[in-house]
Design a protein around this motif. Sequence first.
Motif, PDB file in Angstrom:
ATOM      1  N   HIS A  13     -10.554  -5.448  -0.892  1.00  0.00           N
ATOM      2  CA  HIS A  13     -10.649  -6.625  -0.022  1.00  0.00           C
ATOM      3  C   HIS A  13      -9.345  -6.758   0.761  1.00  0.00           C
ATOM      4  O   HIS A  13      -8.269  -6.805   0.162  1.00  0.00           O
ATOM      5  CB  HIS A  13     -10.856  -7.896  -0.839  1.00  0.00           C
ATOM      6  CG  HIS A  13     -12.067  -7.880  -1.722  1.00  0.00           C
ATOM      7  ND1 HIS A  13     -13.308  -8.270  -1.267  1.00  0.00           N
ATOM      8  CD2 HIS A  13     -12.238  -7.527  -3.018  1.00  0.00           C
ATOM      9  CE1 HIS A  13     -14.186  -8.166  -2.250  1.00  0.00           C
ATOM     10  NE2 HIS A  13     -13.562  -7.705  -3.324  1.00  0.00           N
ATOM     11  N   ALA A  14      -9.437  -6.838   2.074  1.00  0.00           N
ATOM     12  CA  ALA A  14      -8.237  -7.035   2.892  1.00  0.00           C
ATOM     13  C   ALA A  14      -8.557  -8.020   4.022  1.00  0.00           C
ATOM     14  O   ALA A  14      -8.403  -7.697   5.203  1.00  0.00           O
ATOM     15  CB  ALA A  14      -7.739  -5.707   3.446  1.00  0.00           C
ATOM     16  N   PRO A  36       2.827  -5.658  -5.017  1.00  0.00           N
ATOM     17  CA  PRO A  36       3.279  -6.347  -3.794  1.00  0.00           C
ATOM     18  C   PRO A  36       2.240  -6.342  -2.675  1.00  0.00           C
ATOM     19  O   PRO A  36       2.504  -5.900  -1.558  1.00  0.00           O
ATOM     20  CB  PRO A  36       4.519  -5.548  -3.405  1.00  0.00           C
ATOM     21  CG  PRO A  36       4.185  -4.152  -3.821  1.00  0.00           C
ATOM     22  CD  PRO A  36       3.385  -4.296  -5.103  1.00  0.00           C
ATOM     23  N   TRP A  37       1.054  -6.858  -2.952  1.00  0.00           N
ATOM     24  CA  TRP A  37      -0.015  -6.779  -1.967  1.00  0.00           C
ATOM     25  C   TRP A  37       0.289  -7.578  -0.708  1.00  0.00           C
ATOM     26  O   TRP A  37      -0.169  -7.236   0.378  1.00  0.00           O
ATOM     27  CB  TRP A  37      -1.333  -7.243  -2.588  1.00  0.00           C
ATOM     28  CG  TRP A  37      -1.414  -8.700  -2.947  1.00  0.00           C
ATOM     29  CD1 TRP A  37      -1.006  -9.278  -4.102  1.00  0.00           C
ATOM     30  CD2 TRP A  37      -1.961  -9.756  -2.146  1.00  0.00           C
ATOM     31  NE1 TRP A  37      -1.256 -10.634  -4.087  1.00  0.00           N
ATOM     32  CE2 TRP A  37      -1.843 -10.946  -2.893  1.00  0.00           C
ATOM     33  CE3 TRP A  37      -2.537  -9.819  -0.879  1.00  0.00           C
ATOM     34  CZ2 TRP A  37      -2.277 -12.193  -2.417  1.00  0.00           C
ATOM     35  CZ3 TRP A  37      -2.967 -11.052  -0.391  1.00  0.00           C
ATOM     36  CH2 TRP A  37      -2.839 -12.206  -1.166  1.00  0.00           C
ATOM     37  N   ARG A  38       1.114  -8.618  -0.833  1.00  0.00           N
ATOM     38  CA  ARG A  38       1.441  -9.440   0.339  1.00  0.00           C
ATOM     39  C   ARG A  38       2.258  -8.661   1.363  1.00  0.00           C
ATOM     40  O   ARG A  38       2.354  -9.066   2.528  1.00  0.00           O
ATOM     41  CB  ARG A  38       2.210 -10.683  -0.096  1.00  0.00           C
ATOM     42  CG  ARG A  38       1.377 -11.719  -0.811  1.00  0.00           C
ATOM     43  CD  ARG A  38       0.842 -12.746   0.142  1.00  0.00           C
ATOM     44  NE  ARG A  38       0.312 -13.907  -0.557  1.00  0.00           N
ATOM     45  CZ  ARG A  38      -0.015 -15.048   0.013  1.00  0.00           C
ATOM     46  NH1 ARG A  38       0.165 -15.193   1.330  1.00  0.00           N
ATOM     47  NH2 ARG A  38      -0.526 -16.037  -0.663  1.00  0.00           N
ATOM     48  N   GLU A  50      -0.952  -0.890   9.729  1.00  0.00           N
ATOM     49  CA  GLU A  50       0.004   0.151   9.344  1.00  0.00           C
ATOM     50  C   GLU A  50       0.663  -0.150   7.997  1.00  0.00           C
ATOM     51  O   GLU A  50       0.989   0.753   7.228  1.00  0.00           O
ATOM     52  CB  GLU A  50       1.070   0.355  10.427  1.00  0.00           C
ATOM     53  CG  GLU A  50       1.841  -0.893  10.806  1.00  0.00           C
ATOM     54  CD  GLU A  50       1.235  -1.624  11.999  1.00  0.00           C
ATOM     55  OE1 GLU A  50       2.023  -2.205  12.776  1.00  0.00           O
ATOM     56  OE2 GLU A  50      -0.003  -1.614  12.143  1.00  0.00           O
ATOM     57  N   ARG A  51       0.829  -1.437   7.679  1.00  0.00           N
ATOM     58  CA  ARG A  51       1.414  -1.793   6.382  1.00  0.00           C
ATOM     59  C   ARG A  51       0.435  -1.516   5.251  1.00  0.00           C
ATOM     60  O   ARG A  51       0.826  -0.980   4.196  1.00  0.00           O
ATOM     61  CB  ARG A  51       1.807  -3.275   6.369  1.00  0.00           C
ATOM     62  CG  ARG A  51       2.935  -3.657   7.304  1.00  0.00           C
ATOM     63  CD  ARG A  51       3.304  -5.117   7.093  1.00  0.00           C
ATOM     64  NE  ARG A  51       4.186  -5.631   8.115  1.00  0.00           N
ATOM     65  CZ  ARG A  51       4.573  -6.907   8.189  1.00  0.00           C
ATOM     66  NH1 ARG A  51       4.146  -7.772   7.287  1.00  0.00           N
ATOM     67  NH2 ARG A  51       5.383  -7.304   9.147  1.00  0.00           N
ATOM     68  N   LEU A  52      -0.818  -1.876   5.445  1.00  0.00           N
ATOM     69  CA  LEU A  52      -1.816  -1.600   4.414  1.00  0.00           C
ATOM     70  C   LEU A  52      -1.985  -0.103   4.220  1.00  0.00           C
ATOM     71  O   LEU A  52      -2.101   0.383   3.084  1.00  0.00           O
ATOM     72  CB  LEU A  52      -3.152  -2.241   4.781  1.00  0.00           C
ATOM     73  CG  LEU A  52      -4.278  -2.044   3.756  1.00  0.00           C
ATOM     74  CD1 LEU A  52      -3.923  -2.681   2.422  1.00  0.00           C
ATOM     75  CD2 LEU A  52      -5.594  -2.624   4.283  1.00  0.00           C
ATOM     76  N   GLY A 250      -2.053  -2.747  -9.471  1.00  0.00           N
ATOM     77  CA  GLY A 250      -1.665  -1.535  -8.750  1.00  0.00           C
ATOM     78  C   GLY A 250      -2.656  -0.422  -8.983  1.00  0.00           C
ATOM     79  O   GLY A 250      -3.080  -0.176 -10.123  1.00  0.00           O
ATOM     80  N   THR A 251      -3.074   0.230  -7.904  1.00  0.00           N
ATOM     81  CA  THR A 251      -4.048   1.319  -8.026  1.00  0.00           C
ATOM     82  C   THR A 251      -3.518   2.437  -8.911  1.00  0.00           C
ATOM     83  O   THR A 251      -4.227   2.939  -9.795  1.00  0.00           O
ATOM     84  CB  THR A 251      -4.388   1.869  -6.631  1.00  0.00           C
ATOM     85  OG1 THR A 251      -4.814   0.804  -5.785  1.00  0.00           O
ATOM     86  CG2 THR A 251      -5.500   2.908  -6.732  1.00  0.00           C
TER      87      THR A 251
END
Length: 285
Positions: A13-14, A36-38, A50-52, A250-251
């Motif tokens: 989900h993004a 650090p998903w934020r 680009e960050r994702l 974390g994946t």
Amino acid sequence: MIDGEPVVDAHVHAPRLSTLKPSWLEWAERFSGPHPWRDAYDGRGDPVPERLDALMEAEGVDRALLFCEYSPRATGIQPVEDVLPIVEYNPVRFRLVANVNPHLHHPVAAEAERQLGLGAVAVKLHPVHGGFSPADRELYALYSLCGERGVPVILHSGTSSFPGSRTRYGDPQLMLDVIEDFPDVHFVFAHGGRGWWYDTAAFLALSKPNVWLDLAGLPPRRLPEYYARFGLPRLADRMIFGTDWPGVPGTARNVAALRELGLPGDTLRAVLSGNAAKVFPGLGV
């Protein structure tokens, strides 16, 4: 890749954070831990492609299936158009998953067809958040469309903690007739029947060649407990790796925990990427 193995995260989900109810953000913060998903978002709460992409690269994710969702009663409306810039930025890593809600989309198959036209490789139904039965005859036109197109259907199965959810619609048994009526459609039970229905989901996955289990939201170390009656190595042949990002620590951490279960090498590869490649068209892994 992680240790030379391709990784497909089949449940990501993004959304734009402004489209969400507060309970979604509370869920993400609670289950993400130190992850650090934020960092993938800007100051307005919009995902920055680009960050994702960089974050997924750092976590070893080769392919990620991006979800949208139309569930105003539970989590909010997260339009498919909001995730298109992410797919456009890196169409190799990211794939789109359509979402329809029969309370909002009329006719439902037409909306699914529109989103498939945007490049979606699967259709997601969220009966628990949307408040509808996945066996409703109104959805048969959608299942027929997916059968004709060779498109898999992902369904939320099991419980949900979000206010406004209707848990009874997460029972995999509701899909018995549908699974048999549409044998050419792959059905993926997201969250693997989480809660009261692990056994039901597992039995269906082992007995029906068109049923699969998505591991999103399930701590890998607890899989032997959840599916104790079935033998994890055997059942894992029907499992597809997914995290429910960002509600995950974390994946890479989940992949490491999955490795610790001691699954045979071929089985682990199938869970991490091989089964997803069988179910979702065009992943190229």
